[in-house]
Design a protein around this motif. Structure first.
Motif, PDB file in Angstrom:
ATOM      1  N   LEU A  86      35.630  12.779  41.883  1.00 12.22           N
ATOM      2  CA  LEU A  86      34.543  12.378  43.349  1.00 12.22           C
ATOM      3  C   LEU A  86      35.164  12.891  44.338  1.00 12.22           C
ATOM      4  N   GLU A  87      35.462  14.307  45.120  1.00  8.88           N
ATOM      5  CA  GLU A  87      35.506  14.819  46.497  1.00  8.88           C
ATOM      6  C   GLU A  87      34.243  15.518  46.185  1.00  8.88           C
ATOM      7  N   GLN A  88      34.534  16.721  44.668  1.00 10.61           N
ATOM      8  CA  GLN A  88      35.034  17.979  44.738  1.00 10.61           C
ATOM      9  C   GLN A  88      33.540  17.932  43.629  1.00 10.61           C
ATOM     10  N   GLY A  89      33.118  17.224  42.974  1.00 11.01           N
ATOM     11  CA  GLY A  89      31.844  16.948  41.954  1.00 11.01           C
ATOM     12  C   GLY A  89      30.881  16.020  42.845  1.00 11.01           C
ATOM     13  N   PHE A  90      31.072  14.725  43.335  1.00  6.82           N
ATOM     14  CA  PHE A  90      29.805  13.417  43.558  1.00  6.82           C
ATOM     15  C   PHE A  90      29.448  13.861  45.125  1.00  6.82           C
ATOM     16  N   LEU A  91      30.691  13.467  45.951  1.00  3.94           N
ATOM     17  CA  LEU A  91      30.096  13.820  46.748  1.00  3.94           C
ATOM     18  C   LEU A  91      30.342  15.417  47.360  1.00  3.94           C
ATOM     19  N   GLY A  92      30.983  16.193  47.098  1.00  5.45           N
ATOM     20  CA  GLY A  92      30.387  17.631  46.777  1.00  5.45           C
ATOM     21  C   GLY A  92      29.045  18.230  46.797  1.00  5.45           C
ATOM     22  N   HIS A  93      28.806  17.402  45.817  1.00  4.97           N
ATOM     23  CA  HIS A  93      27.265  18.055  45.420  1.00  4.97           C
ATOM     24  C   HIS A  93      26.324  18.006  46.546  1.00  4.97           C
ATOM     25  N   GLY A  94      26.372  16.621  47.243  1.00  8.00           N
ATOM     26  CA  GLY A  94      26.332  16.114  47.777  1.00  8.00           C
ATOM     27  C   GLY A  94      25.959  16.921  49.497  1.00  8.00           C
TER      28      GLY A  94
END
Length: 565
Positions: free
Chosen positions: A469-477
């Protein structure tokens, strides 16, 4: 017979055992053949010198190689002298011997190819089976989220509380966090690094990045995890690879299953989505009092979970369910997370409506948001028209490519005013990206710091889905906001007061918040979520946040010339 032997050996050229294939053929030809069947007639280099009348100027090492090959072939030629003149029986014996050898090697080759083929089939079968299992899992989770989202959310929240209680017994989280902060102030280093990048001071930026990456960690505390994401964005911008990296992230999105699992975790950890959807449902239900037909125009429905929740509540209302029509405007997807096709969302929502016993129609409009106008909606005078945006308008450009033209954002708001909806429900991400890289960086740091702090307080650090959640989705943003510019920049958020001015300029009038809705939402958040979640009011906006930081805002609007009720 000699000719037949040569034809037999042609089949052995592809044998994987070369010493019995090509080299074996040459040796056999020299030993066993004569006359026209003898392929090689080597001579010593001095014979060639005498015949040609001059000596070649070859490299000494190459000359030695020629001598060695010549000696080998000469030995083979001399060996022929020891064979009897009538050597047919000997050749037959050699043929039988070599044929058995060749047959043996062909068998090995066939077994090798058969085993290889079986391995490939086995791997393909396993891959297909895994895909089938994932599809079954995705279908099951979709059904859960569509039909039982409330129950799923409550169960997930209870599980998180148990996990957090177990983790707090194992270690003292605050002492670990304080120890890290005593060593280095990562947020200050991030700001200093961004300033160096903006000033094109590459040497200073590289040194600061080195310090940040030394202390950042995807499995550490909230600040370390945040630094891990932001360091990637700063490094990509520094190297000039932000646009290329973003295109890779779009093409290599996480799977639908991973997205659903991360979404489910985020839904359980925080109140933000739950409050937004509940606010939407309560506003629609109020607008539908005494009405029998509803038309929802939804910008960027994504997976449509919020609409499924609305359909379930509408189906159980007093007086019977209304007729519902959903017009989904399929915005272009610039995000690095998977989305369902708008047509697929329609089929899922139709399935929900049948299950709930609700008359339902679905209409998809596949064009840019700023191109959609009242003529595309197929509205009727006897229906309640609700226009909804759930955090999607931040993807609209806030300025036009032409100097004297309105921005796509203003065009959409003008079109909504012309639709003259009974209510326009707007939910926005509350931070300003400004007009420069540094102002956008500070806004993103403010926003993502609060989100990562919230996740650290509500999800155990050992939870692997939290890393996704953090490194993938939020991190991509975060990476996109830091590393990209122009058409690759995904979000252009504004604060709620900026949206208020923009909406009013477009001819929209804000509706007052309904006290009973605000009261009920505050009670739900207080009863079910962490005490640091903020829910408050300002200027007829419903605000959501964490530890005093406003992250999301919600409001309702009508066309300015619509009479007040």
């Amino acid at each position: 017979m000699d000719t037949v032997l040569e034809e037999i050996f042609v089949e052995d050229l592809t044998n994987p055992f070369l010493e019995h294939g090509m080299l074996g053929q040459s040796v056999f030809n020299v030993i066993a053949c004569k006359g026209v069947d003898l392929l090689n007639h080597p001579e010593r280099y001095k014979q060639w010198q005498n015949n040609n009348g001059h000596q070649s100027t070859l490299d000494p090492a190459f000359s030695k190689g020629v001598d060695a090959v010549g000696a080998f072939l000469r030995g083979m030629e001399e060996a022929r002298m020891f064979l009897p003149n009538d050597n047919s029986s000997r050749r037959d014996e050699l043929v039988n011997c070599m044929s058995r050898e060749s047959s043996s090697h062909c068998g090995v080759k066939k077994r090798y190819n058969r085993d290889k083929h079986q391995d490939e089939v086995s791997r393909a079968s396993k891959a297909v089976k895994m895909m089938e299992q994932e599809e079954i899992g995705v279908h099951k989770m979709f059904n859960e989220m569509m039909f039982h989202s409330y129950e799923v959310c409550i169960t997930s929240m209870d599980n998180l509380r148990i996990s957090m209680a177990t983790e707090s017994k194992k270690n003292n989280r605050k002492s670990i966090s304080n120890k890290t902060r005593d060593v280095v102030d990562l947020r200050t280093l991030l700001v200093l690094c961004a300033q160096a990048v903006a000033a094109n001071n590459h040497m200073c930026a590289h040194e600061l990045l080195k310090q940040i990456k030394k202390h950042a960690s995807a499995s550490g505390d909230a600040t370390q995890r945040l630094a891990q994401c932001f360091a990637k964005g700063l490094e990509a911008r520094l190297l000039g690879t932000g646009s290329h990296l973003w295109q890779l992230l779009i093409t290599e999105r996480p799977s639908v299953m991973e997205f659903l699992q991360a979404y489910k975790l985020y839904l359980a950890a925080g109140s933000f989505i739950k409050v937004a959807v509940t606010y939407l449902i309560m506003i629609v239900m109020h607008a539908m009092i005494g009405k029998s037909k509803l038309h929802i125009v939804d910008y960027g429905p994504r997976f449509g979970f919020h609409l499924a929740g609305l359909l379930r509540v509408l189906a159980s209302r007093e007086g019977g369910p209304p007729e519902v029509k959903v017009t989904a405007i399929g915005c272009s997807n610039l995000r690095s997370c998977p989305t369902e096709r708008t047509e697929d969302i329609g089929m899922l929502l139709s399935k929900c409506a049948r299950e709930f016993g609700l008359p339902f129609k679905f209409h998809a409009i596949m064009m840019k948001s700023e191109k959609v106008c009242i003529e595309d909606l197929k509205t009727n005078d006897d229906e309640v028209l609700v226009v909804n945006d759930l955090f999607n308008f931040s993807t609209l450009m806030d300025e036009s490519v032409f100097f004297d033209h309105p921005s796509p954002r203003d065009i959409v708001l003008n079109n909504i005013r012309n639709m003259r909806p009974n209510v326009f429900i707007q939910s926005i991400v509350n931070y300003s990206c400004g007009s420069s890289f540094l102002s956008r960086f500070r806004g993103a740091l403010f926003y993502y710091t609060a989100l990562f702090d919230m996740l650290d307080a509500t999800i155990p650090r050992e939870n692997q889905l939290r890393v996704l959640l953090e490194q993938g989705f939020l991190g991509h943003g975060a990476l996109n906001a830091i590393a990209c510019e122009g058409v690759d920049l995904m979000d252009h958020p504004e604060k709620y007061k900026q949206w208020q001015v923009r909406n009013q300029r477009a001819g929209l009038r804000q509706l007052p918040l309904k006290p009973h809705i605000v009261k009920e939402l505050k009670e739900k958040v207080k009863q079910n979520y962490h005490n640091e979640f903020l829910i408050s009011e300002d200027g007829q906006w419903l605000l959501q946040g964490w530890t005093g930081h406003v992250l999301f805002a919600h409001s309702t609007w009508v066309a300015e010339d619509v009479p007040s009720k």
